[in-house]
Design an enzyme around this catalytic site. Structure first.
Site, PDB file in Angstrom:
ATOM      1  N   ASP A  24       5.594   1.787   5.466  1.00  0.00           N
ATOM      2  CA  ASP A  24       5.548   2.645   6.648  1.00  0.00           C
ATOM      3  C   ASP A  24       4.254   3.453   6.657  1.00  0.00           C
ATOM      4  O   ASP A  24       3.509   3.489   7.657  1.00  0.00           O
ATOM      5  CB  ASP A  24       6.763   3.571   6.634  1.00  0.00           C
ATOM      6  CG  ASP A  24       7.057   4.175   7.993  1.00  0.00           C
ATOM      7  OD1 ASP A  24       6.258   3.995   8.924  1.00  0.00           O
ATOM      8  OD2 ASP A  24       8.104   4.843   8.122  1.00  0.00           O
ATOM      9  N   LYS A  29       4.686   2.088  -6.597  1.00  0.00           N
ATOM     10  CA  LYS A  29       4.577   3.294  -7.420  1.00  0.00           C
ATOM     11  C   LYS A  29       5.364   3.087  -8.713  1.00  0.00           C
ATOM     12  O   LYS A  29       6.132   3.946  -9.159  1.00  0.00           O
ATOM     13  CB  LYS A  29       5.102   4.515  -6.660  1.00  0.00           C
ATOM     14  CG  LYS A  29       4.111   5.089  -5.666  1.00  0.00           C
ATOM     15  CD  LYS A  29       2.883   5.703  -6.342  1.00  0.00           C
ATOM     16  CE  LYS A  29       3.217   6.962  -7.096  1.00  0.00           C
ATOM     17  NZ  LYS A  29       2.016   7.582  -7.729  1.00  0.00           N
ATOM     18  N   ASP A  57      -1.063   5.152  -4.234  1.00  0.00           N
ATOM     19  CA  ASP A  57      -2.041   6.181  -3.901  1.00  0.00           C
ATOM     20  C   ASP A  57      -3.461   5.680  -4.102  1.00  0.00           C
ATOM     21  O   ASP A  57      -4.370   6.004  -3.313  1.00  0.00           O
ATOM     22  CB  ASP A  57      -1.792   7.467  -4.687  1.00  0.00           C
ATOM     23  CG  ASP A  57      -1.450   7.231  -6.141  1.00  0.00           C
ATOM     24  OD1 ASP A  57      -0.932   6.162  -6.469  1.00  0.00           O
ATOM     25  OD2 ASP A  57      -1.697   8.128  -6.964  1.00  0.00           O
ATOM     26  N   TYR A  98      15.098   3.547   2.934  1.00  0.00           N
ATOM     27  CA  TYR A  98      15.423   3.309   4.334  1.00  0.00           C
ATOM     28  C   TYR A  98      16.772   2.626   4.499  1.00  0.00           C
ATOM     29  O   TYR A  98      17.228   2.424   5.635  1.00  0.00           O
ATOM     30  CB  TYR A  98      14.336   2.468   4.993  1.00  0.00           C
ATOM     31  CG  TYR A  98      13.118   3.257   5.425  1.00  0.00           C
ATOM     32  CD1 TYR A  98      12.578   4.229   4.603  1.00  0.00           C
ATOM     33  CD2 TYR A  98      12.508   3.019   6.643  1.00  0.00           C
ATOM     34  CE1 TYR A  98      11.458   4.944   4.978  1.00  0.00           C
ATOM     35  CE2 TYR A  98      11.390   3.725   7.023  1.00  0.00           C
ATOM     36  CZ  TYR A  98      10.867   4.688   6.198  1.00  0.00           C
ATOM     37  OH  TYR A  98       9.760   5.395   6.579  1.00  0.00           O
TER      38      TYR A  98
END
Length: 391
Positions: free
Chosen positions: A278, A218, A254, A148
């Site tokens: 987000d 991640k 995840d 971002y």
């Protein structure tokens, strides 16, 4: 005009606080007046006029562009810098060139590094979960780094070709599948950016007597960026909070998204990177009824600067119809009152909203899913909340 001050990271508010506000575009013109009326009524009832807000309108977005030719005037940024806090409705982002996102521009200009999103369920609000009351989390999303940051080059431009040559010729990168037709982006994640976010999340957990902070990442795939976030977060926790009552743990993003559906009670405070945050914030909001009741704040805990905002969009399809739900903005204003230390007024609004929703009364977006739900217009919803403040 009275300003919030900050000493050693502690916010001090005078009895009369000047709050710059951006009405916003689309439904902003309907939800902002309702929000201000409810907040003013709660302050009057709670403190008898001793504590109050002096509202000062500033401009941004499409309304600003039509009024003075600027999407984000310098005067608006100056007001937020000077008074330190603000309230913001939803903004239209210009199409085409210029500012990618007005929301991101505000966060970066004021270095509002922590996007804070509390998520809880209100009795009476429809949820896709069988046990939505188990969802009670606060997300700390890093606000200034990650992809971002907006460091990108478009496919087919000389800049993209130059960057591709740098990667392949100077850095020895060999795994760009289609180099000549690729766009490129850079994902910066820093030690300092990670540490200040995780520090804020742990301090929040300690202040609110919450049991744990979960680092969501991640790092199994992006080992030096998201993996760095995990490593630096743990190192910060061990260095500055060893012996505290807060457990710091981590989970792959995840797996976290699955776990929040299966065992949401296992999480209380979340610290995560920008893109993950987000997705996570919006999924959690959907689990308790939707983004229409999801509040948000963008905060720099060192300088004290904070902008509290509606987390939804401008909803042009219903703008002007007196149907918009002001709850996201109103709950963000509640966060603002808590930030100022005006807990009684904040809690009074929360109780009124609990009574309203449990009684089956809401704006159309929520009422249509309630058994015998009664749909209220934006204005009537605000008036009903004000009556409930006195209950």
């Amino acid at each position: 005009m009275s300003k919030v001050t900050v000493h050693n990271g502690v916010v001090a508010a005078p009895d009369c606080v000047t709050v710059p506000f951006i009405t916003g575009d689309g439904v902003g013109a309907e939800i902002m007046p309702v929000c201000r009326k409810v907040v003013d009524a709660s302050l009057q009832l709670s403190y008898g006029g001793r504590k109050r807000i002096e509202w000062r309108e500033v401009w941004a977005g499409e309304r600003s562009f039509k009024r003075n030719g600027s999407w984000l005037p310098d005067a608006t940024l100056d007001a937020f810098r000077d008074f330190r806090i603000g309230l913001k409705g939803p903004l239209t982002t210009p199409v085409g060139g210029g500012i990618r996102s007005l929301n991101v521009a505000l966060r970066q200009a004021l270095d509002l590094y922590a996007c804070v999103r509390p998520v809880r369920w209100f009795k009476g609000v429809h949820s896709p979960l069988k046990e939505p009351w188990k969802v009670n989390m606060t997300v700390f999303r890093e606000n200034t780094e990650d992809i971002y940051a907006g460091i990108e080059w478009k496919q087919g431009t000389p800049e993209a070709a130059r960057f591709c040559r740098f990667l392949t010729e100077e850095m020895g990168v060999r795994n760009i599948r289609f180099p000549e037709s690729s766009s490129f982006g850079v994902k910066p994640v820093s030690v300092e950016g990670t540490e200040r976010l995780v520090r804020a999340a742990i301090k929040y957990a300690l202040l609110h007597d919450l049991p744990d902070v979960t680092l969501v990442h991640k790092g199994n795939i992006m080992k030096y960026t998201e993996g760095g976030f995990k490593q630096w977060g743990y190192e910060l926790a061990e260095r500055e909070f060893a012996g505290s009552d807060v457990v710091v743990k981590d989970v792959i993003a995840d797996a976290f998204l699955q776990n929040t559906l299966l065992n949401p009670e296992d999480y209380s405070v979340i610290a995560t990177l920008n893109l993950n945050g987000d997705y996570i914030s919006d999924q959690l909001a959907a689990m308790v009824g939707g983004i229409g009741i999801a509040p948000g704040a963008n905060i720099n805990y060192a300088t004290g600067h904070a902008i509290f905002e509606a987390t939804h969009g401008t909803a042009p399809d219903i703008a002007g119809a007196n149907r918009a739900n002001p709850s996201s903005l109103l709950l963000s204003a509640v966060m603002m009152l808590e930030y100022l230390g005006w807990e009684e007024a904040a809690q009074r609004i929360i109780c009124a909203m609990e009574d309203c929703f449990s009684g089956g009364k809401a704006t159309a977006d929520l009422a249509r899913f309630m058994p015998q739900g009664q749909s209220l217009s934006t204005e009537v919803f605000g008036e009903h909340l004000i009556r409930l403040l006195y209950v």
